[in-house]
Design a protein around this motif. Structure first.
Motif, PDB file in Angstrom:
ATOM      1  N   THR A   1      31.365  13.577  37.104  1.00  0.00           N
ATOM      2  CA  THR A   1      31.738  14.436  36.305  1.00  0.00           C
ATOM      3  C   THR A   1      33.257  14.116  36.317  1.00  0.00           C
ATOM      4  OG1 THR A   1      32.668  15.288  39.239  1.00  0.00           O
ATOM      5  CG2 THR A   1      30.934  16.377  38.251  1.00  0.00           C
ATOM      6  N   GLU A   2      34.257  12.673  36.416  1.00  0.00           N
ATOM      7  CA  GLU A   2      35.638  12.712  35.723  1.00  0.00           C
ATOM      8  C   GLU A   2      35.012  12.034  34.194  1.00  0.00           C
ATOM      9  OE1 GLU A   2      36.883  10.982  40.304  1.00  0.00           O
ATOM     10  OE2 GLU A   2      36.899   9.590  38.389  1.00  0.00           O
ATOM     11  N   PRO A   3      35.585  12.589  33.834  1.00  0.00           N
ATOM     12  CA  PRO A   3      35.321  12.961  31.881  1.00  0.00           C
ATOM     13  C   PRO A   3      35.248  10.957  31.552  1.00  0.00           C
ATOM     14  CG  PRO A   3      37.463  14.536  32.327  1.00  0.00           C
ATOM     15  CD  PRO A   3      36.286  13.559  33.220  1.00  0.00           C
ATOM     16  N   ASN A   4      35.032  10.021  32.118  1.00  0.00           N
ATOM     17  CA  ASN A   4      35.336   8.467  31.633  1.00  0.00           C
ATOM     18  C   ASN A   4      34.616   8.161  31.257  1.00  0.00           C
ATOM     19  OD1 ASN A   4      33.360   8.340  33.277  1.00  0.00           O
ATOM     20  ND2 ASN A   4      34.476   7.470  35.170  1.00  0.00           N
ATOM     21  N   LEU A   5      33.430   8.165  30.694  1.00  0.00           N
ATOM     22  CA  LEU A   5      32.783   6.992  29.968  1.00  0.00           C
ATOM     23  C   LEU A   5      31.927   7.716  28.536  1.00  0.00           C
ATOM     24  CD1 LEU A   5      30.366   6.539  33.035  1.00  0.00           C
ATOM     25  CD2 LEU A   5      32.343   4.676  31.689  1.00  0.00           C
ATOM     26  N   GLY A   6      32.160   6.871  27.662  1.00  0.00           N
ATOM     27  CA  GLY A   6      31.524   7.229  26.402  1.00  0.00           C
ATOM     28  C   GLY A   6      31.988   7.884  25.978  1.00  0.00           C
ATOM     29  N   SER A   7      31.071   8.770  25.058  1.00  0.00           N
ATOM     30  CA  SER A   7      32.061  10.190  24.256  1.00  0.00           C
ATOM     31  C   SER A   7      31.852  11.433  25.180  1.00  0.00           C
ATOM     32  CB  SER A   7      32.045  10.364  22.738  1.00  0.00           C
ATOM     33  OG  SER A   7      30.446  10.072  22.655  1.00  0.00           O
TER      34      SER A   7
ATOM     35  N   GLY B   1      21.735   1.163  32.772  1.00  0.00           N
ATOM     36  CA  GLY B   1      22.923   0.518  32.123  1.00  0.00           C
ATOM     37  C   GLY B   1      23.702   1.245  30.637  1.00  0.00           C
ATOM     38  N   ARG B   2      22.375   1.603  30.119  1.00  0.00           N
ATOM     39  CA  ARG B   2      22.784   1.756  28.493  1.00  0.00           C
ATOM     40  C   ARG B   2      22.194   3.365  28.734  1.00  0.00           C
ATOM     41  NH1 ARG B   2      20.732   0.333  23.436  1.00  0.00           N
ATOM     42  NH2 ARG B   2      20.026  -1.052  24.394  1.00  0.00           N
ATOM     43  N   THR B   3      22.405   5.005  28.091  1.00  0.00           N
ATOM     44  CA  THR B   3      21.703   5.766  27.685  1.00  0.00           C
ATOM     45  C   THR B   3      21.796   5.905  25.963  1.00  0.00           C
ATOM     46  OG1 THR B   3      22.510   7.064  29.703  1.00  0.00           O
ATOM     47  CG2 THR B   3      22.088   8.384  27.759  1.00  0.00           C
ATOM     48  N   VAL B   4      20.609   6.147  25.468  1.00  0.00           N
ATOM     49  CA  VAL B   4      20.267   6.464  24.375  1.00  0.00           C
ATOM     50  C   VAL B   4      20.270   7.767  24.133  1.00  0.00           C
ATOM     51  CG1 VAL B   4      18.842   6.454  21.894  1.00  0.00           C
ATOM     52  CG2 VAL B   4      19.369   4.043  23.536  1.00  0.00           C
ATOM     53  N   VAL B   5      20.928   8.893  23.880  1.00  0.00           N
ATOM     54  CA  VAL B   5      20.817  10.453  23.032  1.00  0.00           C
ATOM     55  C   VAL B   5      20.387  10.527  21.920  1.00  0.00           C
ATOM     56  CG1 VAL B   5      21.821  12.395  23.466  1.00  0.00           C
ATOM     57  CG2 VAL B   5      22.909  10.715  24.996  1.00  0.00           C
TER      58      VAL B   5
ATOM     59  N   ASP C   1      16.419  -8.710  27.184  1.00  0.00           N
ATOM     60  CA  ASP C   1      15.634  -9.091  28.061  1.00  0.00           C
ATOM     61  C   ASP C   1      16.609  -8.516  29.384  1.00  0.00           C
ATOM     62  OD1 ASP C   1      14.020 -10.350  29.425  1.00  0.00           O
ATOM     63  OD2 ASP C   1      15.283 -11.733  30.208  1.00  0.00           O
ATOM     64  N   GLY C   2      16.141  -7.918  30.488  1.00  0.00           N
ATOM     65  CA  GLY C   2      16.615  -7.257  31.582  1.00  0.00           C
ATOM     66  C   GLY C   2      17.685  -6.111  31.435  1.00  0.00           C
ATOM     67  N   GLU C   3      17.634  -5.158  30.490  1.00  0.00           N
ATOM     68  CA  GLU C   3      17.977  -3.844  30.170  1.00  0.00           C
ATOM     69  C   GLU C   3      17.618  -3.015  31.138  1.00  0.00           C
ATOM     70  OE1 GLU C   3      21.335  -2.896  26.991  1.00  0.00           O
ATOM     71  OE2 GLU C   3      19.474  -3.361  26.374  1.00  0.00           O
ATOM     72  N   ALA C   4      18.115  -1.682  31.362  1.00  0.00           N
ATOM     73  CA  ALA C   4      17.641  -0.871  31.504  1.00  0.00           C
ATOM     74  C   ALA C   4      18.092   0.188  31.085  1.00  0.00           C
ATOM     75  CB  ALA C   4      17.934  -0.650  33.413  1.00  0.00           C
ATOM     76  N   VAL C   5      17.267   1.221  29.732  1.00  0.00           N
ATOM     77  CA  VAL C   5      17.660   2.424  28.632  1.00  0.00           C
ATOM     78  C   VAL C   5      17.669   3.324  29.126  1.00  0.00           C
ATOM     79  CG1 VAL C   5      18.203   2.538  26.865  1.00  0.00           C
ATOM     80  CG2 VAL C   5      18.516  -0.133  27.240  1.00  0.00           C
ATOM     81  N   ALA C   6      17.961   4.679  29.048  1.00  0.00           N
ATOM     82  CA  ALA C   6      17.571   5.737  29.823  1.00  0.00           C
ATOM     83  C   ALA C   6      17.784   6.353  28.261  1.00  0.00           C
ATOM     84  CB  ALA C   6      18.590   6.786  30.819  1.00  0.00           C
ATOM     85  N   VAL C   7      16.619   6.581  27.619  1.00  0.00           N
ATOM     86  CA  VAL C   7      16.696   7.471  26.806  1.00  0.00           C
ATOM     87  C   VAL C   7      17.033   9.379  26.521  1.00  0.00           C
ATOM     88  CG1 VAL C   7      15.118   8.371  24.582  1.00  0.00           C
ATOM     89  CG2 VAL C   7      15.219   6.109  25.077  1.00  0.00           C
TER      90      VAL C   7
ATOM     91  N   GLY D   1      25.025   3.789  24.210  1.00  0.00           N
ATOM     92  CA  GLY D   1      26.396   3.318  24.724  1.00  0.00           C
ATOM     93  C   GLY D   1      25.331   4.005  26.163  1.00  0.00           C
ATOM     94  N   PRO D   2      27.294   2.955  26.855  1.00  0.00           N
ATOM     95  CA  PRO D   2      27.356   3.699  28.133  1.00  0.00           C
ATOM     96  C   PRO D   2      26.863   5.666  28.955  1.00  0.00           C
ATOM     97  CG  PRO D   2      29.721   2.847  27.524  1.00  0.00           C
ATOM     98  CD  PRO D   2      28.366   3.526  26.145  1.00  0.00           C
ATOM     99  N   PRO D   3      26.318   5.301  29.551  1.00  0.00           N
ATOM    100  CA  PRO D   3      25.284   6.139  29.914  1.00  0.00           C
ATOM    101  C   PRO D   3      27.082   7.794  30.166  1.00  0.00           C
ATOM    102  CG  PRO D   3      24.782   4.579  32.025  1.00  0.00           C
ATOM    103  CD  PRO D   3      26.255   4.040  31.444  1.00  0.00           C
ATOM    104  N   LEU D   4      26.507   8.346  30.170  1.00  0.00           N
ATOM    105  CA  LEU D   4      27.278   9.982  29.867  1.00  0.00           C
ATOM    106  C   LEU D   4      27.258  11.010  30.828  1.00  0.00           C
ATOM    107  CD1 LEU D   4      25.707  11.192  26.577  1.00  0.00           C
ATOM    108  CD2 LEU D   4      27.835   9.935  26.779  1.00  0.00           C
TER     109      LEU D   4
END
Lengths: 263, 319
Positions: free
Chosen positions: A255-261, A208-212, A29-35, A222-225
């Motif tokens: 551009t900073e490689p900080n989030l996710g894989s 809040g979350r990205t699904v690739v 509930d309330g999530e915003a997810v990008a595919v 997981g977290p946005p890439l």
């Protein structure tokens, strides 16, 4: 409270080819997810299956705890809004923006618009900044404006879940910014959002979350890439609209490689 | 008063009397009364269905159904003469109704499956319908001349019973076409969105196909199978030149439909020409005039999107 979307091992076939190959996806509930994913990765197909346009070959989809079945029975359709990937909202006969938006007030079990349909449709058009064009034929609107009409058509029933399939493809930057603002207000109201995108762009602050997806399989959830390598160079030719969005994220943060894989 | 003016006043009076007598004669003719009722109804209902067909870009569906209806006519005739019914065409119209309904639903189901090209299916029905009609009417002991009345219409042979059937079907078509307008609009405008709203897309599409089939059989007596579709499509084509909304397109098309049907019919009261052809020619003439007038009236010179913010910065900032 049940998850808003729970998809388990979903497979979708388009003609001969298995386009979605066993996708698990859960939205609370309330999530915003990008595919996200390249063309042909199955993201549009997945969303079209989630809203019941395409039949699911195997696997299960539950929306607000109700099982998605081919007949569409038992699903809370009035709580779901869908914005298709589309360039034109015009049919063979002229229709006004107001008429197209009003059609969003119908769903399974309601074949006639409610009494206050006119006011609701005007409100929805106002939300996308088109209140002044309510009486215009959608044919006379630009591609970006037509896309906003389709967004208003999904918003008019005040959905708790919004599924958008590349809603800003071919939409100019000012319209993208305006739409990102509309979407931000919805996310604040705890509307659950599933949005198919090629790049986070203007929407980066909301997601809040990205699904690739890649070849119909989830390769990241997981977290946005950050943007893929080669898309983050200063001389990269894309116009990345988020660079100077007022209140948007600084491009350097992406551009900073900080989030996710890193892919 | 000069003698000249007196003469012309008398002439005008005589002309007026002549027109009045002619109209009175026309309206008191029972054959014409029935024909007028049929024409008004057909003019009213055909554009309602046509609006949905044009919106779905299925303008030729009515033609496909019409051709299939012809086989139904012949089949009804065959059954009627085998059963020894008098007159032999008692079952012609019921046969047409059944065949048109089956054909319309078949087209809908096949095009929904998407396995076969809908265009090709429509073509098969066109040819199959005509060939089947001609073949069966021969077997029934008739000739293809028998079919001419159905191909080109025979409004003068409309009986009181036909009128009752026409009125009943017309009311049914209007009830579905206007009563379900919001739902039919939604499905015709964007079938995928309708499906994503859980709407019964197939049932609504079949509802359109069914009213299209009924319209074909109702209009068959007025303009004939070959021109039925024109009454569905041409008024809509005229209306959409001057309208911006779906609702207004439909109502304008209905008004145009009634107008051209009555005008065409009235002309045939004095001139021995085919009512169906006259009606369609008038409709197309109206289309030409309206399209021309609309083209002359507004040459779009202005910016269609004056409120659009600029996307590209033309001034390169010095750094």
């Amino acid at each position: 409270m049940p998850d808003v979307i729970r998809a388990a091992d979903v497979r979708v076939r388009l003609g001969q080819s298995l386009v979605v190959r066993g996708v698990d996806l859960t939205l609370s509930d309330g999530e915003a997810v990008a595919v996200m994913g390249a063309n042909g990765s199955g993201k549009s197909t997945l969303v079209r299956a989630l809203v019941g346009i395409l039949p699911i070959e195997s696997g299960t989809v539950d929306i607000f705890g109700a099982r998605l079945v081919p007949s569409g029975r038992g699903l809370p359709w009035h709580r779901t809004g869908y914005v298709p990937q589309r360039v034109s909202a015009a049919g063979g006969v002229p229709a006004t923006a107001l008429e197209v938006v009003t059609s969003g007030l119908l769903y399974r079990g309601r074949l006639r618009p409610p009494r206050n349909a006119h006011a609701l449709a005007l409100d929805a058009l106002d939300e996308v900044g088109l209140a002044g064009r309510a009486g215009s034929s959608v044919r006379a609107l630009s591609g970006g404006q037509q896309q906003r009409v389709l967004i208003a058509r999904a918003l008019v029933r005040r959905p708790d879940l919004l599924l958008l399939d590349e809603p800003v493809a071919g939409v100019d930057r000012p319209s993208q910014v305006a739409f990102a603002r509309t979407l931000a207000a919805l996310v604040e109201r705890r509307v659950t959002v599933l949005i198919v995108l090629h790049e986070l762009g203007t929407f980066a602050p909301l997601i809040g979350r990205t699904v690739v997806l890649r070849h119909g399989v989830v390769v990241h959830d997981g977290p946005p890439l950050p943007p893929a390598r080669g898309h983050d160079a200063p001389d990269h030719v894309h116009l990345h609209p988020y660079v100077d969005v007022p209140g948007g994220r600084d491009v350097r943060a992406l551009t900073e490689p900080n989030l996710g894989s890193q892919q | 008063m000069t003698p000249d003016a007196g003469t012309s006043a008398t002439a005008a009076g005589t002309a007026w009397t002549a027109v009045r007598d002619a109209v009175a004669g026309l309206l008191s003719d029972p054959l014409m009364q029935r024909a007028l009722v049929a024409a008004v109804l057909v003019g009213l209902v055909a554009p309602v269905v046509g609006t949905y067909l044009v919106q779905r870009r299925l303008s030729l569906l009515g033609d496909g159904i019409g051709h299939v209806a012809l086989t139904g006519v012949a089949l009804g005739w065959l059954v009627g003469s085998a059963a020894g019914l008098v007159p032999r065409d008692t079952l012609a119209i019921p046969g047409a109704v059944v065949a048109a309904l089956l054909g319309a639903i078949l087209i809908e189901v096949v095009s929904e499956r998407g396995g076969t090209n809908g265009d090709v299916v429509l073509a098969l029905l066109f040819y199959g319908g005509i060939a089947g009609g001609v073949l069966l009417i021969g077997l029934a002991g008739g000739s293809s001349a028998t079919l001419t009345a159905y191909l080109f219409g025979s409004i003068s042979t409309v009986s009181t019973g036909d009128i009752a059937l026409t009125v009943a079907l017309g009311v049914l078509i209007l009830a579905v076409g206007i009563g379900l307008r919001a739902a039919l609009f939604t499905v015709s405008q964007d079938a995928e969105f309708a499906r994503a709203s859980g709407l019964p897309v197939r049932a609504l599409n079949i509802a359109v196909a069914v009213v299209a089939a009924l319209t074909v059989t109702v209009a068959m007596r007025v303009v004939g199978v070959l021109l039925v579709s024109a009454l569905m499509i041409v008024p809509v084509a005229i209306a959409q030149i001057v309208t911006t909304s779906f609702r207004r397109t439909m109502s304008t098309a209905m008004a145009i439909g009634v107008g051209v049907c009555v005008t065409g019919l009235v002309i045939t009261y004095w001139h021995n020409v085919s009512p169906g052809a006259t009606i369609v020619v008038i409709a197309i003439a109206v289309y030409a005039v309206v399209a021309l007038a609309a083209g002359l009236r507004r040459r779009p010179e202005g910016d269609p999107h004056p409120d659009q913010a600029d996307d590209v910065d033309l001034v390169t900032e010095a750094t």
